[in-house]
Design a protein around this motif. Structure first.
Motif, PDB file in Angstrom:
ATOM      1  N   LEU A 153     -28.752  60.593 -34.914  1.00  0.00           N
ATOM      2  CA  LEU A 153     -28.887  59.195 -34.547  1.00  0.00           C
ATOM      3  C   LEU A 153     -27.677  58.477 -35.124  1.00  0.00           C
ATOM      4  O   LEU A 153     -27.537  58.379 -36.343  1.00  0.00           O
ATOM      5  CB  LEU A 153     -30.180  58.611 -35.108  1.00  0.00           C
ATOM      6  CG  LEU A 153     -31.451  59.411 -34.833  1.00  0.00           C
ATOM      7  CD1 LEU A 153     -32.639  58.759 -35.499  1.00  0.00           C
ATOM      8  CD2 LEU A 153     -31.682  59.566 -33.353  1.00  0.00           C
ATOM      9  N   VAL A 154     -26.798  58.003 -34.260  1.00  0.00           N
ATOM     10  CA  VAL A 154     -25.538  57.400 -34.685  1.00  0.00           C
ATOM     11  C   VAL A 154     -25.657  55.879 -34.605  1.00  0.00           C
ATOM     12  O   VAL A 154     -25.935  55.325 -33.539  1.00  0.00           O
ATOM     13  CB  VAL A 154     -24.364  57.888 -33.812  1.00  0.00           C
ATOM     14  CG1 VAL A 154     -23.065  57.251 -34.255  1.00  0.00           C
ATOM     15  CG2 VAL A 154     -24.256  59.399 -33.862  1.00  0.00           C
ATOM     16  N   PHE A 155     -25.453  55.223 -35.757  1.00  0.00           N
ATOM     17  CA  PHE A 155     -25.441  53.773 -35.842  1.00  0.00           C
ATOM     18  C   PHE A 155     -24.019  53.370 -36.209  1.00  0.00           C
ATOM     19  O   PHE A 155     -23.648  53.368 -37.380  1.00  0.00           O
ATOM     20  CB  PHE A 155     -26.437  53.280 -36.892  1.00  0.00           C
ATOM     21  CG  PHE A 155     -27.864  53.623 -36.566  1.00  0.00           C
ATOM     22  CD1 PHE A 155     -28.619  52.803 -35.751  1.00  0.00           C
ATOM     23  CD2 PHE A 155     -28.441  54.781 -37.057  1.00  0.00           C
ATOM     24  CE1 PHE A 155     -29.931  53.121 -35.435  1.00  0.00           C
ATOM     25  CE2 PHE A 155     -29.745  55.107 -36.752  1.00  0.00           C
ATOM     26  CZ  PHE A 155     -30.495  54.274 -35.940  1.00  0.00           C
ATOM     27  N   SER A 156     -23.201  53.067 -35.190  1.00  0.00           N
ATOM     28  CA  SER A 156     -21.778  52.818 -35.435  1.00  0.00           C
ATOM     29  C   SER A 156     -21.414  51.337 -35.433  1.00  0.00           C
ATOM     30  O   SER A 156     -20.330  50.977 -35.865  1.00  0.00           O
ATOM     31  CB  SER A 156     -20.925  53.561 -34.410  1.00  0.00           C
ATOM     32  OG  SER A 156     -21.289  53.161 -33.109  1.00  0.00           O
ATOM     33  N   ASP A 157     -22.303  50.466 -34.942  1.00  0.00           N
ATOM     34  CA  ASP A 157     -22.004  49.040 -34.909  1.00  0.00           C
ATOM     35  C   ASP A 157     -22.398  48.373 -36.221  1.00  0.00           C
ATOM     36  O   ASP A 157     -23.199  48.900 -36.993  1.00  0.00           O
ATOM     37  CB  ASP A 157     -22.761  48.364 -33.759  1.00  0.00           C
ATOM     38  CG  ASP A 157     -22.292  48.845 -32.399  1.00  0.00           C
ATOM     39  OD1 ASP A 157     -21.147  49.336 -32.317  1.00  0.00           O
ATOM     40  OD2 ASP A 157     -23.063  48.739 -31.435  1.00  0.00           O
ATOM     41  N   ARG A 158     -21.834  47.189 -36.441  1.00  0.00           N
ATOM     42  CA  ARG A 158     -22.189  46.420 -37.634  1.00  0.00           C
ATOM     43  C   ARG A 158     -23.640  45.943 -37.527  1.00  0.00           C
ATOM     44  O   ARG A 158     -24.126  45.670 -36.432  1.00  0.00           O
ATOM     45  CB  ARG A 158     -21.283  45.199 -37.769  1.00  0.00           C
ATOM     46  CG  ARG A 158     -19.885  45.541 -38.185  1.00  0.00           C
ATOM     47  CD  ARG A 158     -19.113  44.253 -38.444  1.00  0.00           C
ATOM     48  NE  ARG A 158     -17.966  44.484 -39.261  1.00  0.00           N
ATOM     49  CZ  ARG A 158     -17.967  44.539 -40.590  1.00  0.00           C
ATOM     50  NH1 ARG A 158     -19.082  44.381 -41.240  1.00  0.00           N
ATOM     51  NH2 ARG A 158     -16.859  44.744 -41.257  1.00  0.00           N
ATOM     52  N   PRO A 159     -24.323  45.823 -38.663  1.00  0.00           N
ATOM     53  CA  PRO A 159     -25.699  45.315 -38.620  1.00  0.00           C
ATOM     54  C   PRO A 159     -25.723  43.848 -38.196  1.00  0.00           C
ATOM     55  O   PRO A 159     -24.815  43.088 -38.522  1.00  0.00           O
ATOM     56  CB  PRO A 159     -26.204  45.492 -40.047  1.00  0.00           C
ATOM     57  CG  PRO A 159     -25.029  45.787 -40.873  1.00  0.00           C
ATOM     58  CD  PRO A 159     -23.918  46.215 -39.996  1.00  0.00           C
ATOM     59  N   LYS A 160     -26.756  43.467 -37.461  1.00  0.00           N
ATOM     60  CA  LYS A 160     -26.919  42.086 -37.027  1.00  0.00           C
ATOM     61  C   LYS A 160     -28.066  41.465 -37.822  1.00  0.00           C
ATOM     62  O   LYS A 160     -29.097  42.112 -38.029  1.00  0.00           O
ATOM     63  CB  LYS A 160     -27.227  42.043 -35.535  1.00  0.00           C
ATOM     64  CG  LYS A 160     -26.089  42.583 -34.708  1.00  0.00           C
ATOM     65  CD  LYS A 160     -26.440  42.624 -33.255  1.00  0.00           C
ATOM     66  CE  LYS A 160     -25.277  43.264 -32.503  1.00  0.00           C
ATOM     67  NZ  LYS A 160     -25.640  43.682 -31.175  1.00  0.00           N
ATOM     68  N   PRO A 161     -27.894  40.220 -38.265  1.00  0.00           N
ATOM     69  CA  PRO A 161     -28.985  39.588 -39.024  1.00  0.00           C
ATOM     70  C   PRO A 161     -30.172  39.274 -38.121  1.00  0.00           C
ATOM     71  O   PRO A 161     -30.002  38.941 -36.946  1.00  0.00           O
ATOM     72  CB  PRO A 161     -28.347  38.308 -39.564  1.00  0.00           C
ATOM     73  CG  PRO A 161     -27.197  38.032 -38.665  1.00  0.00           C
ATOM     74  CD  PRO A 161     -26.735  39.363 -38.143  1.00  0.00           C
ATOM     75  N   ILE A 162     -31.356  39.410 -38.679  1.00  0.00           N
ATOM     76  CA  ILE A 162     -32.575  39.050 -37.963  1.00  0.00           C
ATOM     77  C   ILE A 162     -32.889  37.611 -38.340  1.00  0.00           C
ATOM     78  O   ILE A 162     -33.085  37.291 -39.514  1.00  0.00           O
ATOM     79  CB  ILE A 162     -33.749  39.971 -38.346  1.00  0.00           C
ATOM     80  CG1 ILE A 162     -33.415  41.418 -37.986  1.00  0.00           C
ATOM     81  CG2 ILE A 162     -35.032  39.516 -37.673  1.00  0.00           C
ATOM     82  CD1 ILE A 162     -34.442  42.420 -38.479  1.00  0.00           C
ATOM     83  N   ILE A 163     -32.908  36.746 -37.345  1.00  0.00           N
ATOM     84  CA  ILE A 163     -33.162  35.323 -37.586  1.00  0.00           C
ATOM     85  C   ILE A 163     -34.550  34.992 -37.062  1.00  0.00           C
ATOM     86  O   ILE A 163     -34.831  35.205 -35.878  1.00  0.00           O
ATOM     87  CB  ILE A 163     -32.093  34.441 -36.910  1.00  0.00           C
ATOM     88  CG1 ILE A 163     -30.713  34.820 -37.437  1.00  0.00           C
ATOM     89  CG2 ILE A 163     -32.398  32.968 -37.131  1.00  0.00           C
ATOM     90  CD1 ILE A 163     -29.576  34.174 -36.715  1.00  0.00           C
ATOM     91  N   ALA A 164     -35.399  34.486 -37.943  1.00  0.00           N
ATOM     92  CA  ALA A 164     -36.757  34.132 -37.546  1.00  0.00           C
ATOM     93  C   ALA A 164     -36.752  32.784 -36.833  1.00  0.00           C
ATOM     94  O   ALA A 164     -35.924  31.914 -37.115  1.00  0.00           O
ATOM     95  CB  ALA A 164     -37.661  34.076 -38.771  1.00  0.00           C
ATOM     96  N   ASN A 165     -37.663  32.615 -35.920  1.00  0.00           N
ATOM     97  CA  ASN A 165     -37.812  31.349 -35.209  1.00  0.00           C
ATOM     98  C   ASN A 165     -38.618  30.396 -36.103  1.00  0.00           C
ATOM     99  O   ASN A 165     -39.820  30.495 -36.189  1.00  0.00           O
ATOM    100  CB  ASN A 165     -38.508  31.569 -33.871  1.00  0.00           C
ATOM    101  CG  ASN A 165     -38.551  30.325 -33.030  1.00  0.00           C
ATOM    102  OD1 ASN A 165     -37.940  29.316 -33.373  1.00  0.00           O
ATOM    103  ND2 ASN A 165     -39.279  30.396 -31.923  1.00  0.00           N
TER     104      ASN A 165
END
Length: 117
Positions: free
Chosen positions: A100-112
């Motif tokens: 399982l390759v995770f090559s992109d930068r992590p994205k923040p999870i923004i709550a509504n």
């Protein structure tokens, strides 16, 4: 010294996958993360892996490896009555065919968050 590689007695070998992250994974207090909970692994309806670490989400892809790897368990075995002679035995516990390759930068999870008026 003989080295023996064999399948387990019940002949069931699991299939594992490797998680490949680009970059470093560090804890907040710089402690060892070995055998620690890292995050949650989920899959989309289309089979794409999602890794949630804290307040970040990483999107990945499943890649079939060119050459599978074997996960081996090492055992020392005494050979015959003479304790000085030992043989080594490896038992195949799993085969790794995918990663399982995770090559992109992590994205923040923004709550509504609702606005307060």
């Amino acid at each position: 010294m003989p080295i023996i590689v064999k399948l387990p007695d019940d002949a069931t070998v699991g299939e594992w996958a490797i998680v490949e992250l680009q970059g470093d994974l560090e804890s907040r207090d710089n402690s060892n993360i070995y055998e620690q909970f890292i995050g949650d692994l989920h899959y989309t309806n289309k089979g794409k892996p999602l890794l949630i670490i804290g307040h970040h989400i990483l999107q990945g892809e499943v890649v079939t490896m060119d050459k599978p790897l074997a996960v081996l368990e090492h055992k020392d075995i005494a050979a015959s009555e003479n304790e000085d002679e030992k043989s080594v035995e490896y038992i195949v516990r799993a085969v790794v065919k995918k990663k399982l390759v995770f090559s992109d930068r992590p994205k923040p999870i923004i709550a509504n968050v609702p606005k307060v008026i």
